[in-house]
Scaffold this active site. Structure first.
Site, short mmCIF file in Angstrom:
data_model
loop_
_atom_site.label_atom_id
_atom_site.label_comp_id
_atom_site.label_asym_id
_atom_site.label_seq_id
_atom_site.Cartn_x
_atom_site.Cartn_y
_atom_site.Cartn_z
CB ILE A 14 -1.07 0.00 1.14
CG1 ILE A 14 -1.93 1.20 1.02
CG2 ILE A 14 -0.13 0.27 2.49
CD1 ILE A 14 -3.05 0.90 -0.08
CB SER A 36 9.96 -1.16 6.73
OG SER A 36 9.27 -2.31 6.48
NE ARG A 37 8.17 -7.30 10.68
CZ ARG A 37 7.59 -8.49 10.81
NH1 ARG A 37 7.85 -9.32 11.56
NH2 ARG A 37 6.27 -8.29 10.20
CE LYS A 90 -8.47 -0.22 4.65
NZ LYS A 90 -8.93 -1.52 4.65
CG ASP A 168 -8.18 -5.04 5.64
OD1 ASP A 168 -7.54 -4.24 6.48
OD2 ASP A 168 -7.86 -5.05 4.56
#
Length: 307
Positions: A14, A36-37, A90, A168
């Site tokens: 996203i 971020s991993r 969201k 979701d």
């Protein structure tokens, strides 16, 4: 005014599809760091944790949080505590209590918090709201059905407790419903759970307003072929169809409004607006309906689902 130094936490699909292009085309923002991993953004300083990023880059003004909702509260709390404005993908959190706590912290720290319901910014939503304001609504039918295998392949977090399952995508419909229709409350629900999952694959919901307006919503993640993201309202002025996730509006079968999708650019314009104004924009009504569905809904178990 200088650009808002922005960082992103959680670099996934996203972010690449929507956030990065929207940020690049908005002069109010400058992307200065990521955490971020696994994911990174070319030529942008990258960290593996939000703690490391905040320690190393004190010039960050704002943070966009794009990890799954089960992990968003902790990151948001740390960013707000550090005095950063926060953009929440969201749904804004895994529980309503988390969001209330974050909203209180943002107010105490004097920074902005944004719950970003992107479907509310679909191009035909405001036209639908204006049409409905000029007539009497008799009934509403929401059909939000898509193929989870296409949109969320191999994503286990959505099936875990707190991942919301079919809610979701369904919460996108609820974000539009709560924006264009009168206040509603849930009167009944059936949630279908695969035998091997902790979140539902389908939901059938019944709502009504204080004036008795009936609203029926159907969410399903097993759709194949054409995907369905439609809201149909029967009114005294005829049938209104808000189709394709809010991108097209038709009345009595005639297309009255259509425009290219621009949800995320609109979100970042709104985020810049509230940061400059020193306010927050946190509406939990879509998530409240999801919570009510889990409280009131009857559980129905269906065959195991394998991605």
């Amino acid at each position: 005014m200088s650009p808002i130094n922005l960082a992103i936490v959680g670099v996934g699909k996203i972010v690449r599809d929507q956030h990065l292009p929207s940020i690049a085309n908005n002069p109010d923002f400058k992307l200065v760091a990521t955490a971020s991993r696994h994911g990174t953004v070319e030529a942008i300083p990258a960290f593996t944790t939000i703690e490391a990023m905040l320690d190393a880059a004190p010039s960050i003004d704002a943070v966009s949080l794009c990890m799954p909702p089960q992990y968003r509260y902790e990151a948001a709390y740390k960013a707000l505590l550090a005095g950063k404005h926060v953009f929440l993908e969201k749904p804004p959190g895994a529980t309503l209590s988390e969001i209330v706590d974050l909203e209180n912290l943002a107010k105490a720290k004097g920074v902005s918090l944004f719950a970003s319901w992107h479907s509310r910014y679909a191009p035909a939503v405001e036209a639908a709201k204006a049409f409905l304001a000029g007539t009497t609504i008799r009934s509403v039918h929401v059909i939000w059905k898509e193929d989870v295998r296409h949109w969320h392949p191999n994503q286990e977090w959505i099936w875990q407790a707190g991942g919301l399952g079919v809610f979701d995508p369904g919460i996108n419909a609820l974000s539009i419903v709560t924006h264009i229709f009168p206040a509603l409350f849930l009167t009944g629900a059936t949630l279908e759970f695969p035998e091997n999952r902790d979140s539902p694959i389908a939901a059938d919901l019944q709502f009504k307003s204080g004036q008795g307006l009936p609203v029926h919503a159907e969410f399903d993640w097993r759709q194949t072929g054409k995907q369905s993201w439609d809201i149909v309202a029967e009114t005294d002025a005829g049938q209104m169809v808000l189709a394709e996730g809010g991108s097209k509006l038709s009345v009595n079968g005639e297309l009255t409004f259509s425009a290219p999708e621009a949800e995320y650019p609109s979100l970042y314009r709104r985020f810049a607006e509230i940061v400059k104004a020193g306010t927050s924009d946190v509406d939990v009504s879509p998530l409240r309906h999801v919570a009510d569905a889990f409280m009131l809904g009857k559980r129905k178990f269906v065959e195991a689902f394998y991605d």
